[in-house]
Scaffold this motif. Structure first.
Motif, mmCIF file in Angstrom:
data_model
loop_
_atom_site.group_PDB
_atom_site.id
_atom_site.type_symbol
_atom_site.label_atom_id
_atom_site.label_comp_id
_atom_site.label_asym_id
_atom_site.label_seq_id
_atom_site.Cartn_x
_atom_site.Cartn_y
_atom_site.Cartn_z
ATOM 1 N N VAL A 81 0.836 -1.199 0.000
ATOM 2 C CA VAL A 81 0.000 0.000 0.000
ATOM 3 C C VAL A 81 0.874 1.254 0.000
ATOM 4 O O VAL A 81 0.591 2.226 -0.709
ATOM 5 C CB VAL A 81 -0.950 -0.021 1.212
ATOM 6 N N ALA A 82 1.958 1.230 0.786
ATOM 7 C CA ALA A 82 2.889 2.367 0.781
ATOM 8 C C ALA A 82 3.480 2.577 -0.608
ATOM 9 O O ALA A 82 3.575 3.712 -1.097
ATOM 10 C CB ALA A 82 3.999 2.138 1.806
ATOM 11 N N GLY A 83 3.881 1.493 -1.243
ATOM 12 C CA GLY A 83 4.454 1.599 -2.577
ATOM 13 C C GLY A 83 3.465 2.127 -3.595
ATOM 14 O O GLY A 83 3.803 2.993 -4.424
ATOM 15 N N ILE A 84 2.233 1.636 -3.542
ATOM 16 C CA ILE A 84 1.202 2.108 -4.483
ATOM 17 C C ILE A 84 0.921 3.588 -4.261
ATOM 18 O O ILE A 84 0.816 4.372 -5.213
ATOM 19 C CB ILE A 84 -0.080 1.272 -4.320
ATOM 20 N N GLY A 85 0.795 3.989 -2.998
ATOM 21 C CA GLY A 85 0.514 5.385 -2.705
ATOM 22 C C GLY A 85 1.631 6.301 -3.167
ATOM 23 O O GLY A 85 1.379 7.361 -3.766
ATOM 24 N N MET A 86 2.886 5.912 -2.898
ATOM 25 C CA MET A 86 3.999 6.782 -3.292
ATOM 26 C C MET A 86 4.214 6.785 -4.798
ATOM 27 O O MET A 86 4.610 7.812 -5.371
ATOM 28 C CB MET A 86 5.265 6.366 -2.543
ATOM 29 N N ALA A 87 3.942 5.672 -5.464
ATOM 30 C CA ALA A 87 3.987 5.675 -6.930
ATOM 31 C C ALA A 87 2.922 6.620 -7.489
ATOM 32 O O ALA A 87 3.167 7.346 -8.462
ATOM 33 C CB ALA A 87 3.784 4.256 -7.456
ATOM 34 N N GLY A 88 1.744 6.611 -6.854
ATOM 35 C CA GLY A 88 0.688 7.525 -7.283
ATOM 36 C C GLY A 88 1.088 8.980 -7.098
ATOM 37 O O GLY A 88 0.802 9.836 -7.954
ATOM 38 N N ILE A 89 1.760 9.293 -5.968
ATOM 39 C CA ILE A 89 2.233 10.661 -5.752
ATOM 40 C C ILE A 89 3.228 11.048 -6.839
ATOM 41 O O ILE A 89 3.170 12.156 -7.402
ATOM 42 C CB ILE A 89 2.893 10.790 -4.361
#
Length: 391
Positions: A81-89
């Motif tokens: 989830v952290a990776g998905i969120g930061m990729a989205g940012i």
């Protein structure tokens, strides 16, 4: 590799990435993000609040997910989830998608702590659990501290930085899936609520106000120091580094409480937080003092999370996980409300007035620590150790 070393290393990395990078690094890069996407202080506050809102949502379900699916699965989910969120940012083309990504990244922090606590209890010998938990707890401060030099090395390239952070998170997810134990699972979850007596309401109010006050620097510290120092991106990076370094002092929270008492430590470090907010943001204070204020803030915030953890567990000695969750949840609720409020005040009244108001909120929170007289003797004297990182 021993279970303590393996779980400690994975937990340290997970907390560093989820708290230090996925959640708090947004404030570090806010000046560059604002310049590229034209957010403005008010919208930036709302988006930053979304990170804390994501935490609120996730922590309510993380303990239940850990009990149902085990520590390994939920810790791996937190990293993903952290990776998905930061990729989205990193890829966000507009404020709307940025806001969604910030919320997702913030949710990873709520997912991360319960499975690590469960993994330590399940697989680490009792005599090594405190040391393992201390190692994991240090992840937040170290994650914040290293994000500053990374930002400086990337010369303000926030998209590249968050892309690199996302890669680290996905790699950590692979490690968690490989190295963490699959703790025992249960299909049922207790449904009874704790008693919300006067002492509990004092805890809720104090943590809410402390969380709100902290957003002055977690969400806007980088922007404030960039306005006061003429170092460009180096000012923000330096502030984040000293906040993280100061936070290492928070590892001493348990010893400070044992020596000076919970109430004294609570009052003292909220006063330190108030001073630090004013030092970083107010033009009435000499600009070079801003970085010293950042170090004081890091020490105060991490120490106070330990104080609130101990306070919550003492209030509910028969349900320590519930006491911890209530304290950390209300910190995040306060942060969710505080970030938009500070953004609005900054835009409307400027840095002097907004930092004065939020320093006052910290002082108000200190007045709510007179809780010992509300507790029976058995609840005053119980000793607990701090498990994993707070919000």
């Amino acid at each position: 590799m021993s279970p303590a070393l393996r779980i400690g290393a994975v937990g340290f990395g997970l907390i560093a990435i989820c708290y230090g990078l996925a959640r708090f690094a947004f404030g570090l890069f806010l000046p560059q993000i604002d310049a590229d996407l034209g957010l403005g202080s008010s919208l930036a506050g709302i988006i930053s609040g979304g990170s804390f809102a994501g935490y609120c949502i996730a922590i309510l379900v993380s303990a239940a997910l850990t009990q149902r699916f085990g520590a390994r699965a939920v810790a791996t989910l937190a990293a993903l989830v952290a990776g998905i969120g930061m990729a989205g940012i990193a890829l966000a083309p507009n404020p709307i998608l940025l806001a969604v990504s910030v919320l997702v990244a913030g949710a990873s922090t709520g997912l991360a702590s319960p499975p690590m606590a469960a993994a330590v209890v399940a697989a680490v010998r009792e005599e090594r659990q405190d040391a393992t938990n201390t190692t994991i707890n240090a992840g937040t401060s170290v994650g914040v501290a290293v994000s500053g030099p990374i930002a400086l090395a990337m010369a303000g390239q926030w998209r590249l930085a968050f892309g690199a952070f996302a890669v680290l998170a996905f790699a950590l997810g692979v490690s968690a899936a490989s190295l963490l134990p699959q703790t025992p699972t249960q299909s049922r979850w207790p449904r009874t609520l704790p008693r919300f007596d006067r002492a509990m309401l004092h805890l809720i109010a104090a943590t809410f106000l402390t969380g709100a006050a902290s957003t002055a620097l977690w969400s806007f510290g980088s922007q404030l120091v960039a306005q006061r120092l003429t170092w460009g991106a180096a000012a923000s990076a330096a502030l984040w580094s000293v906040i993280g370094a100061g936070g290492i002092v928070g590892a001493m929270a348990g010893k400070l409480v044992a020596r000076s008492g919970l109430e004294n430590v609570h009052t003292t470090f909220l006063a330190v937080m108030a001073l630090s907010i004013f030092a970083v943001g107010s033009e009435l204070v000499p600009a070079p003092v801003a970085l010293a204020g950042g170090g004081l803030f890091g020490a105060a915030y991490v120490t106070l999370t330990g104080v609130y953890l101990i306070w919550g567990v003492r209030l509910l000695p028969d349900r320590p996980a519930t006491g911890l969750t209530i304290a950390f949840l209300m910190l995040a609720v306060g942060q969710t409300a505080g970030a938009p409020l500070f953004g609005w005040l900054l835009a409307a009244l400027g840095s002097n007035a907004s930092t004065a108001v939020f320093a006052g909120i910290a002082i108000l929170a200190a007045s709510l620590g007179k809780f010992h007289r509300l507790l029976p003797a058995s609840r005053k004297t119980q000793h607990v150790s701090c498990p994993v990182a707070g919000p």
